[in-house]
Design a protein around this motif. Structure first.
Motif, PDB file in Angstrom:
ATOM      1  N   UNK A  29       0.830  -1.204   0.000  1.00 20.17           N
ATOM      2  CA  UNK A  29       0.000   0.000   0.000  1.00 20.17           C
ATOM      3  C   UNK A  29       0.865   1.255   0.000  1.00 20.17           C
ATOM      4  N   UNK A  30       1.969   1.232   0.764  1.00 19.12           N
ATOM      5  CA  UNK A  30       2.892   2.372   0.785  1.00 19.12           C
ATOM      6  C   UNK A  30       3.490   2.630  -0.598  1.00 19.12           C
ATOM      7  N   UNK A  31       3.824   1.533  -1.290  1.00 21.71           N
ATOM      8  CA  UNK A  31       4.401   1.666  -2.635  1.00 21.71           C
ATOM      9  C   UNK A  31       3.393   2.271  -3.601  1.00 21.71           C
ATOM     10  N   UNK A 398      -8.882  13.871 -12.060  1.00 22.72           N
ATOM     11  CA  UNK A 398     -10.061  13.218 -11.476  1.00 22.72           C
ATOM     12  C   UNK A 398      -9.784  11.746 -11.203  1.00 22.72           C
ATOM     13  N   UNK A 399      -9.096  11.092 -12.144  1.00 18.62           N
ATOM     14  CA  UNK A 399      -8.751   9.683 -11.954  1.00 18.62           C
ATOM     15  C   UNK A 399      -7.805   9.512 -10.769  1.00 18.62           C
ATOM     16  N   UNK A 400      -6.844  10.436 -10.647  1.00 24.23           N
ATOM     17  CA  UNK A 400      -5.909  10.380  -9.526  1.00 24.23           C
ATOM     18  C   UNK A 400      -6.617  10.603  -8.199  1.00 24.23           C
ATOM     19  N   UNK A 401      -7.607  11.492  -8.184  1.00 24.17           N
ATOM     20  CA  UNK A 401      -8.365  11.729  -6.951  1.00 24.17           C
ATOM     21  C   UNK A 401      -9.135  10.471  -6.539  1.00 24.17           C
ATOM     22  N   UNK A 402      -9.700   9.799  -7.541  1.00 30.74           N
ATOM     23  CA  UNK A 402     -10.426   8.553  -7.235  1.00 30.74           C
ATOM     24  C   UNK A 402      -9.467   7.496  -6.696  1.00 30.74           C
ATOM     25  N   UNK A 403      -8.278   7.428  -7.273  1.00 32.66           N
ATOM     26  CA  UNK A 403      -7.287   6.466  -6.804  1.00 32.66           C
ATOM     27  C   UNK A 403      -6.864   6.778  -5.371  1.00 32.66           C
ATOM     28  N   UNK A 408      -7.022   5.505   0.312  1.00 22.80           N
ATOM     29  CA  UNK A 408      -7.375   5.921   1.659  1.00 22.80           C
ATOM     30  C   UNK A 408      -8.312   4.930   2.337  1.00 22.80           C
ATOM     31  N   UNK A 409      -9.286   4.439   1.570  1.00 23.85           N
ATOM     32  CA  UNK A 409     -10.207   3.431   2.124  1.00 23.85           C
ATOM     33  C   UNK A 409      -9.458   2.148   2.485  1.00 23.85           C
ATOM     34  N   UNK A 410      -8.534   1.749   1.628  1.00 24.87           N
ATOM     35  CA  UNK A 410      -7.765   0.531   1.904  1.00 24.87           C
ATOM     36  C   UNK A 410      -6.861   0.717   3.125  1.00 24.87           C
ATOM     37  N   UNK A 411      -6.333   1.930   3.287  1.00 22.62           N
ATOM     38  CA  UNK A 411      -5.505   2.195   4.461  1.00 22.62           C
ATOM     39  C   UNK A 411      -6.350   2.152   5.731  1.00 22.62           C
ATOM     40  N   UNK A 415      -5.902  -0.410   8.800  1.00 17.49           N
ATOM     41  CA  UNK A 415      -5.776   0.076  10.164  1.00 17.49           C
ATOM     42  C   UNK A 415      -6.747  -0.646  11.100  1.00 17.49           C
ATOM     43  N   UNK A 416      -7.924  -0.946  10.593  1.00 20.33           N
ATOM     44  CA  UNK A 416      -8.893  -1.705  11.394  1.00 20.33           C
ATOM     45  C   UNK A 416      -8.380  -3.123  11.673  1.00 20.33           C
ATOM     46  N   UNK A 417      -7.772  -3.731  10.629  1.00 21.31           N
ATOM     47  CA  UNK A 417      -7.182  -5.058  10.834  1.00 21.31           C
ATOM     48  C   UNK A 417      -6.073  -5.010  11.880  1.00 21.31           C
ATOM     49  N   UNK A 418      -5.286  -3.951  11.802  1.00 20.89           N
ATOM     50  CA  UNK A 418      -4.204  -3.800  12.785  1.00 20.89           C
ATOM     51  C   UNK A 418      -4.775  -3.708  14.202  1.00 20.89           C
ATOM     52  N   UNK A 419      -5.806  -2.901  14.381  1.00 24.43           N
ATOM     53  CA  UNK A 419      -6.399  -2.737  15.706  1.00 24.43           C
ATOM     54  C   UNK A 419      -6.955  -4.057  16.235  1.00 24.43           C
ATOM     55  N   UNK A 420      -7.571  -4.821  15.344  1.00 21.76           N
ATOM     56  CA  UNK A 420      -8.121  -6.113  15.770  1.00 21.76           C
ATOM     57  C   UNK A 420      -7.003  -7.055  16.207  1.00 21.76           C
ATOM     58  N   UNK A 421      -5.935  -7.130  15.386  1.00 16.43           N
ATOM     59  CA  UNK A 421      -4.806  -7.995  15.730  1.00 16.43           C
ATOM     60  C   UNK A 421      -4.124  -7.499  16.999  1.00 16.43           C
ATOM     61  N   UNK A 422      -3.965  -6.206  17.098  1.00 16.52           N
ATOM     62  CA  UNK A 422      -3.305  -5.627  18.265  1.00 16.52           C
ATOM     63  C   UNK A 422      -4.057  -5.983  19.550  1.00 16.52           C
ATOM     64  N   UNK A 423      -5.369  -5.820  19.540  1.00 15.10           N
ATOM     65  CA  UNK A 423      -6.148  -6.113  20.734  1.00 15.10           C
ATOM     66  C   UNK A 423      -6.079  -7.591  21.088  1.00 15.10           C
TER      67      UNK A 423
END
Length: 449
Positions: A29-31, A398-403, A408-411, A415-423
């Protein structure tokens, strides 16, 4: 090997394990975010480069002609003169018989002036223009009288005036008088007043017999000598009768004195500068696009648009437009050649030789018939990229904004997966730490040493 769960707090163990579990997904995702930002930055650079090039084309188009001419007038101060690219080189003799002037009228005594219901003043110009000044509301202070200042305000604000006649108040020897000045010089702008709809006797008397301070007069000049040349008469002191040449006369010519001389010649240095500015503008945009689409080599990654066929096509089309012939003229004939790297080079000597043979060659190539030469063709193509509502830059942004929103949604999901694993890991390591502490206490109780 024994693990000491007290070496780090459970939160640290949980954070490390949760991040390690999602490390590959986060790296990917960072890449993608890095690549998306690089494309966005590159798009900003491309847009600016295209806008700069278009601005340069607009500036050149505004010159009407890339062929530059120099112009001078003697004696000094007698006139100012300028020449466009379509002017013919030569010397012109002018005798100035009369200078144009604007009419100025001083109105009479208005001390007893008043406005009655329905009173209207109509101001006419000799050329046919006219406008009406309603006087009903001109008495601003409501004292029943019309002062020169109130009349001036009504005239200046009247619908249809728009500077045709300027009214002012002249204060002299303790009295105020109304002065009307034509907005333009010349006989066609001579002022007359229609007082047929003015009922007040005092107002009518004050406006009926104005004193002429300055006459409405045309400029008269003789091209080629007084009486023997061509007589030119017009309302302005600026003459545009000679094609491509504009001159403004400032002084009258006197019989026996040397006439006004206008000298028009080709300015090779300014013409070369005009063409060089085009070459520089093209080289700048060409290099910018080349840098943004540079392919990778020797293990180095390519630029943001290295694999973008549309950007490569952009560079090719801008080049192809200039390779065309316009009104039978090509770049090569103007002394402009392409280097191996694709940039342009100007040979000023070859350009000068070409213009000696065909003075209109520059205009034929860059403007062509109907202003449809290389400048307009290039500008029109740039609009396909720069159009605010549907240009390719807008579509890509416009295409870049959608990307970015998708990333952002994937991040957020990651982050939600991280919180679940962390807990989950936090609970497990907290429990393990507690068990280890209990075992240590038990072993301590059994230690009889």
């Amino acid at each position: 090997m024994a693990i000491d769960f007290n070496a780090m707090p459970p939160s640290t163990w949980a954070d490390n394990l949760a991040k390690n579990s999602l490390g590959n997904l986060q790296n990917a995702l960072d890449s993608q975010n890095k690549a998306s930002k690089a494309r966005s930055d590159a798009l900003n650079q491309l847009q600016k480069a295209l806008q700069d090039y278009k601005s340069s084309l607009t500036t050149l188009s505004g010159k009407k002609s890339l062929m530059a001419m120099s112009a001078s007038a003697t004696p000094d101060g007698a006139a100012t003169v300028s020449a466009k690219g379509n002017a013919q080189a030569g010397n012109y003799s002018v005798f100035v018989e009369q200078l144009a002037s604007a009419q100025q009228l001083l109105m009479g005594d208005l001390a007893g002036a008043a406005a009655k219901a329905g009173d209207k003043l109509t101001i006419k110009l000799a050329g046919g223009d006219s406008f009406t000044v309603p006087l009903d509301g001109a008495d601003k202070d409501g004292d029943g009288k019309l002062t020169p200042g109130e009349l001036a305000l009504a005239i200046n604000r009247a619908d249809g005036n728009a500077g045709k006649v300027n009214a002012m108040v002249l204060n002299s020897n303790g009295s105020s008088q109304l002065v009307l000045s034509a907005g333009k010089s010349g006989e066609k702008n001579a002022i007359s007043l229609d007082l047929s709809q003015v009922a007040d006797a005092g107002l009518k008397a004050g406006l009926s017999a104005p004193k002429e301070l300055s006459k409405a007069q045309d400029a008269v000049a003789w091209l080629g000598g007084k009486t023997a040349g061509v007589r030119l008469q017009q309302g302005s002191n600026t003459f545009d009768n000679i094609e491509g040449v504009s001159f403004t006369v400032n002084k009258l010519s006197k019989d026996g004195d040397p006439p006004l001389q206008l000298a028009i010649s080709r300015s090779d240095s300014d013409t070369t500068a005009n063409v060089q500015s085009f070459v520089d503008a093209y080289n700048k945009i060409y290099k910018a696009i080349a840098d943004l689409s540079q392919p990778g080599s020797s293990g180095k990654p390519g630029a943001a648009f290295a694999d973008d066929s549309s950007v490569r096509a952009l560079k090719g089309q801008l080049n192809a437009i200039l390779r065309q012939s316009y009104d039978g003229i090509t770049l090569g004939q103007l002394g402009i050649s392409a280097s191996r790297d694709g940039t342009l080079t100007l040979d000023s000597k070859k350009l000068g030789d070409a213009l000696k043979a065909a003075p209109d060659a520059l205009d034929r190539y860059f403007n062509a018939t109907g202003q449809n030469g290389a400048l307009k063709q290039s500008s029109d193509y740039l609009d396909k990229w720069l159009n605010y509502s549907n240009g390719l830059i807008k579509q890509r942004r416009d295409s870049g904004d959608r990307e970015q929103k998708d990333l952002g949604r994937r991040q957020d999901a990651l982050q939600q997966q991280y919180q679940q694993l962390y807990q989950r890991y936090l609970a497990q390591f907290t429990q393990l730490q507690n068990m280890q502490d209990q075992m240590k206490q038990t072993l301590g109780m059994l230690n009889f040493n």
